[in-house]
Design a protein around this motif. Structure first.
Motif, PDB file in Angstrom:
ATOM      1  N   LEU A 267       5.501   2.494 -29.154  1.00 25.60           N
ATOM      2  CA  LEU A 267       6.560   3.198 -28.417  1.00 25.60           C
ATOM      3  C   LEU A 267       7.751   3.552 -29.305  1.00 25.60           C
ATOM      4  CD1 LEU A 267       6.621   1.369 -24.955  1.00 25.60           C
ATOM      5  CD2 LEU A 267       5.435   3.454 -25.626  1.00 25.60           C
TER       6      LEU A 267
ATOM      7  N   THR B 193       1.598  -0.121 -25.071  1.00 23.68           N
ATOM      8  CA  THR B 193       2.961  -0.237 -24.552  1.00 23.68           C
ATOM      9  C   THR B 193       3.821  -1.169 -25.408  1.00 23.68           C
ATOM     10  OG1 THR B 193       2.214  -1.995 -23.045  1.00 23.68           O
ATOM     11  CG2 THR B 193       2.301   0.242 -22.161  1.00 23.68           C
TER      12      THR B 193
ATOM     13  N   LEU C 294       5.536   4.705 -18.291  1.00 24.84           N
ATOM     14  CA  LEU C 294       4.108   4.786 -18.598  1.00 24.84           C
ATOM     15  C   LEU C 294       3.299   3.858 -17.696  1.00 24.84           C
ATOM     16  CD1 LEU C 294       4.241   4.715 -22.501  1.00 24.84           C
ATOM     17  CD2 LEU C 294       3.627   6.687 -21.100  1.00 24.84           C
TER      18      LEU C 294
ATOM     19  N   LYS D 131      -4.451  -1.844 -23.780  1.00 22.00           N
ATOM     20  CA  LYS D 131      -3.373  -1.607 -22.826  1.00 22.00           C
ATOM     21  C   LYS D 131      -2.078  -2.265 -23.286  1.00 22.00           C
ATOM     22  CE  LYS D 131      -6.123  -1.133 -18.582  1.00 22.00           C
ATOM     23  NZ  LYS D 131      -6.413  -1.721 -17.254  1.00 22.00           N
TER      24      LYS D 131
ATOM     25  N   LYS E  94       8.902   2.714 -21.649  1.00 27.36           N
ATOM     26  CA  LYS E  94       7.789   1.830 -21.305  1.00 27.36           C
ATOM     27  C   LYS E  94       7.559   1.819 -19.789  1.00 27.36           C
ATOM     28  CE  LYS E  94       6.171  -2.943 -21.764  1.00 27.36           C
ATOM     29  NZ  LYS E  94       6.476  -4.282 -22.327  1.00 27.36           N
TER      30      LYS E  94
ATOM     31  N   THR F 261       2.097   9.487 -26.874  1.00 28.69           N
ATOM     32  CA  THR F 261       1.685   8.087 -26.797  1.00 28.69           C
ATOM     33  C   THR F 261       0.228   7.929 -27.208  1.00 28.69           C
ATOM     34  OG1 THR F 261       3.250   7.678 -25.003  1.00 28.69           O
ATOM     35  CG2 THR F 261       1.485   6.086 -25.283  1.00 28.69           C
TER      36      THR F 261
END
Length: 258
Positions: free
Chosen positions: A90, A85, A114, A81, A111, A144
């Motif tokens: 990104l 990000t 998302l 996770k 960011k 992504t």
């Protein structure tokens, strides 16, 4: 104690009845404002979700460690996770979607668009993207996921990520939530109307009852002056004028007879 509470409740009801028109007016104005903002000011946003599976394939001689490996994969999701990000992922995604309509505008905004979620003890987690354009939302989510799948191999030196389902374009907006916004406007209108009614009542220094002077202020009542309606005054004046004319006419008739 009970009488004081009853009087307090009755006073509240009396204030609400007294200012009922103002409360209704405030409620209508705030609700109309909420409707206007929801339908004409707020920009609709769309979302799209892609699902990613974390599952390392084991060789036949290591099948006995399958359970431990599943638990390790589930725990890795928390790390993934953060990676998904991160600027490492990104930055590439930003380059791919920067020309799309509804592009968030910057990597920081990308960011924020998302969100990542997963169920407890599940090896699958979801990447959801939001945008003012339905197609762009799907493109951000899919881009992504694909960039993350490539990058994680180099970053973690493992190849245990696969895309279960790609994001599809969903033309139904997820925000603003029209019904909810209108209900919020209605509730806020009622609360604001009641608050204004109490503020108006508390700041009103007009003496409306004789009991306030005698009981609360301890003054002696010398009498009361009743308010007379302007129409009643005009009727009384007209009546007196008419009575005066009749008296004058009667006096003239009596004088002639004499």
């Amino acid at each position: 104690m009970e009488s004081e509470q009853t009087i307090s409740v009755m006073q509240i009801i009396g204030i609400l009845r007294k200012h009922i028109k103002a409360i209704f007016g405030t409620t209508i104005v705030v609700t109309i404002a909420a409707i206007f903002l929801t339908f004409f000011v707020m920009t609709p946003k769309y979302s799209a979700t892609t699902q990613i599976l974390v599952n390392r394939k084991l060789s036949d001689d290591m099948q006995s460690a399958q359970f431990q490996q599943v638990q390790a994969d589930v725990q890795m999701i928390s790390t993934y996770k953060d990676i998904i990000t991160s600027p490492t992922v990104l930055r590439d995604v930003n380059k791919q979607v920067s020309g799309y309509p509804g592009y968030p505008g910057s990597m920081s905004a990308l960011k924020d668009s998302l969100s990542i979620s997963n169920s407890q003890n599940s090896q699958v987690f979801s990447v959801t993207a939001k945008s003012t354009d339905a197609g762009t939302a799907a493109a951000i989510a899919n881009s992504t996921a694909k960039v993350f799948k490539k990058k994680v191999v180099k970053i973690m030196s493992v190849n245990n990520v696969s895309i279960v389902s790609e994001a599809a374009t969903n033309t139904k907006p997820v925000s603003p939530r029209k019904t909810l916004n209108i209900l919020i406007g209605l509730v806020l209108g009622v609360i604001l109307g009641i608050a204004l009614a109490f503020i108006r009542e508390l700041t009103d220094r007009t003496v409306t009852t004789e009991s306030f002077l005698t009981d609360d202020l301890g003054l002696t009542s010398l009498g009361t002056v009743t308010e007379i309606d302007q129409k009643d005054i005009e009727k009384t004046v007209e009546h007196k004028k008419l009575q005066t004319k009749l008296n004058e006419n009667n006096s003239a008739r009596n004088h002639r007879r004499v």
